[in-house]
Enzyme design. Structure first.
Site, PDB file in Angstrom:
ATOM      1  CG  MET A  55      -1.933  -1.163   1.157  1.00 56.90           C
ATOM      2  SD  MET A  55      -3.455  -0.856   2.033  1.00 56.90           S
ATOM      3  CE  MET A  55      -2.867  -0.700   3.700  1.00 56.90           C
ATOM      4  N   GLY A  56       2.138   1.083  -0.378  1.00 60.76           N
ATOM      5  CA  GLY A  56       3.038   2.234  -0.456  1.00 60.76           C
ATOM      6  C   GLY A  56       3.546   2.673   0.897  1.00 60.76           C
ATOM      7  CB  ALA A  57       3.791   4.711   3.285  1.00 61.72           C
ATOM      8  CG  HIS A  59       8.496   0.092   6.038  1.00 59.55           C
ATOM      9  ND1 HIS A  59       8.766  -1.255   6.116  1.00 59.55           N
ATOM     10  CD2 HIS A  59       7.157   0.210   6.194  1.00 59.55           C
ATOM     11  CE1 HIS A  59       7.646  -1.917   6.341  1.00 59.55           C
ATOM     12  NE2 HIS A  59       6.640  -1.057   6.383  1.00 59.55           N
ATOM     13  N   GLY A  61      11.093  -2.952   5.529  1.00 60.89           N
ATOM     14  CA  GLY A  61      10.351  -4.221   5.554  1.00 60.89           C
ATOM     15  C   GLY A  61       9.876  -4.583   4.157  1.00 60.89           C
ATOM     16  CG  HIS A  62       6.958  -2.155   2.158  1.00 62.64           C
ATOM     17  ND1 HIS A  62       6.840  -0.977   2.847  1.00 62.64           N
ATOM     18  CD2 HIS A  62       5.734  -2.742   2.222  1.00 62.64           C
ATOM     19  CE1 HIS A  62       5.618  -0.844   3.311  1.00 62.64           C
ATOM     20  NE2 HIS A  62       4.918  -1.897   2.955  1.00 62.64           N
ATOM     21  CG  ASP A 177       0.486  -7.257   7.949  1.00 62.66           C
ATOM     22  OD1 ASP A 177      -0.239  -6.480   8.576  1.00 62.66           O
ATOM     23  OD2 ASP A 177       1.516  -6.878   7.352  1.00 62.66           O
TER      24      ASP A 177
HETATM   25  P1  AMP Z   1       1.490  -2.973   3.457  1.00 59.14           P
HETATM   26  O1  AMP Z   1       2.081  -1.962   2.529  1.00 59.14           O
HETATM   27  O2  AMP Z   1       1.470  -2.555   4.886  1.00 59.14           O
HETATM   28  O3  AMP Z   1       0.165  -3.509   2.969  1.00 59.14           O
HETATM   29  O4  AMP Z   1       2.494  -4.214   3.422  1.00 59.14           O
HETATM   30  C1  AMP Z   1       2.852  -4.827   2.214  1.00 59.14           C
HETATM   31  C2  AMP Z   1       3.590  -6.108   2.546  1.00 59.14           C
HETATM   32  O5  AMP Z   1       4.745  -5.804   3.324  1.00 59.14           O
HETATM   33  C3  AMP Z   1       2.735  -7.076   3.380  1.00 59.14           C
HETATM   34  O6  AMP Z   1       2.971  -8.401   2.933  1.00 59.14           O
HETATM   35  C4  AMP Z   1       3.269  -6.873   4.779  1.00 59.14           C
HETATM   36  O7  AMP Z   1       3.105  -7.991   5.627  1.00 59.14           O
HETATM   37  C5  AMP Z   1       4.754  -6.612   4.488  1.00 59.14           C
HETATM   38  N1  AMP Z   1       5.376  -5.905   5.612  1.00 59.14           N
HETATM   39  C6  AMP Z   1       4.891  -4.809   6.268  1.00 59.14           C
HETATM   40  N2  AMP Z   1       5.713  -4.474   7.283  1.00 59.14           N
HETATM   41  C7  AMP Z   1       6.738  -5.363   7.259  1.00 59.14           C
HETATM   42  C8  AMP Z   1       7.908  -5.552   8.061  1.00 59.14           C
HETATM   43  N3  AMP Z   1       8.201  -4.767   9.099  1.00 59.14           N
HETATM   44  N4  AMP Z   1       8.745  -6.577   7.749  1.00 59.14           N
HETATM   45  C9  AMP Z   1       8.475  -7.391   6.706  1.00 59.14           C
HETATM   46  N5  AMP Z   1       7.391  -7.275   5.917  1.00 59.14           N
HETATM   47  C10 AMP Z   1       6.520  -6.283   6.185  1.00 59.14           C
END
Ligand code: AMP
Length: 307
Positions: A55-57, A59, A61-62, A177
């Site tokens: 969903m962008g933003a 970091h 982790g992504h 998640d």
């Molecule tokens: P989101 O943009 O929050 O929907 O996350 C996109 C993907 O990145 C999802 O599969 C999340 O589980 C993963 N994600 C978000 N935060 C982290 C993190 N800290 N470490 C690893 N993967 C992450």
């Protein structure tokens, strides 16, 4: 549409044509039809296609998911779409961070091959009133499902559409998640997608705080403070022993409340199916999950206990 993705000065049907103008080779596509026809070429070679939906933003982790995909697959595609149907709280949706220019830079820098950047009409051509219902069983009624009614149906709408369009060989998601990973696993099964789900470890700040786009809404002090959630999970991990888990869970929840968090839940569950574990046999793999508010920002985290 509330958000504008028009970061380039000219309106173009597809960002594909900007390819030569940019120093790297990432292709940005806005339209489902363009994506489909582009991917026919990619998929015709039978090469592996790794997909990292976001969903962008973005970091680190992504980025870690992107790197896993790059290491495992010949082509890597990512998407950025803030999915309105998975937000059960209008304010959370409105305040969800948007850093598109920086996201594109991060993806390019880390070697993403294709970025799919649809707007809401591309993702929901028939509108966002959901017509399709996915049978998620009890998983949608517990933990995140209980506190965010409708959330997982929304997640499934968007992931289903993305998987239909992208048809990846590998899908990379984050353990952060945890319940969402289980929901996506179920979606892949019930929709018969030929996609391997790869669950990647949670990346953390030095303080232990799980990286999250929502952390951008916390100031430095709040971020430091929020890392208490992880420390609380760790303390359960250290103290846990076979037998009743009731007191341990109660103490940890009270600790969070005392520290001014507003926990939605703190649960110790069977890592396979998320059923709460009241009496632990010392053998079953467990996951400890928490969701708690810091100010008005809701954070989630989890850790696994396994052999
Ligand atoms: P989101 O943009 O929050 O929907 O996350 C996109 C993907 O990145 C999802 O599969 C999340 O589980 C993963 N994600 C978000 N935060 C982290 C993190 N800290 N470490 C690893 N993967 C992450």
């Amino acid at each position: 549409m509330r958000r504008s993705y028009n970061i380039f000065p000219v309106k173009i049907r597809s960002y594909h044509c900007l390819r030569l103008a940019l120093i790297n080779t990432m292709i940005i596509l806005k339209y489902a039809a363009d994506l489909k026809s582009y991917l026919i070429k990619v998929r015709s070679t039978n090469a592996s296609l790794g997909f990292v939906p976001t969903m962008g933003a973005l970091h680190k982790g992504h980025v870690s998911l992107l790197k896993k995909s790059k290491a495992a697959c010949e082509t890597t595609i990512s998407s950025i779409f803030i999915n309105p149907t998975q937000f059960n709280n209008a304010d959370d949706f409105k305040k969800y961070p948007v850093t598109l220019e920086q996201d594109i830079f991060i993806l390019e820098k880390n070697g993403c091959d294709i970025l799919f950047l649809p707007d809401v009409n591309e993702m929901y051509p028939e509108g966002t009133v959901l017509k399709k219902h996915f049978d998620l069983g009890y998983l949608k009624t517990i933990l995140e499902g209980k506190f965010r009614p409708g959330h997982f149906q929304g997640v499934c709408q968007v992931v289903n559409r993305l998987l239909e369009l992208v048809t990846p060989t590998h899908l990379f998601v984050g353990q952060k998640d945890y319940q969402q990973c289980m929901i996506i696993k179920r979606l892949i099964e019930i929709q018969n997608f030929n996609t391997e789900l790869i669950i990647c470890p949670t990346l953390r700040e030095e303080s232990g705080l799980a990286m999250s786009s929502r952390n951008m809404r916390l100031n430095e002090q709040e971020k430091e403070y929020a890392s208490e959630i992880y420390r609380t999970l760790l303390s359960i991990q250290q103290k846990i022993k076979p037998g009743s888990l009731h007191c341990l869970k109660k103490e940890a929840t009270e600790h969070l409340i005392k520290k001014n968090f507003k926990p939605d839940y703190l649960e110790i569950a069977d890592a396979k199916n998320l059923n709460p574990v009241v009496e632990w046999d010392g053998i079953t793999d467990l996951v400890i999950l928490a969701a708690a508010f810091v100010s008005d920002i809701r954070l989630i985290d989890n850790i696994l206990i396994q052999d």
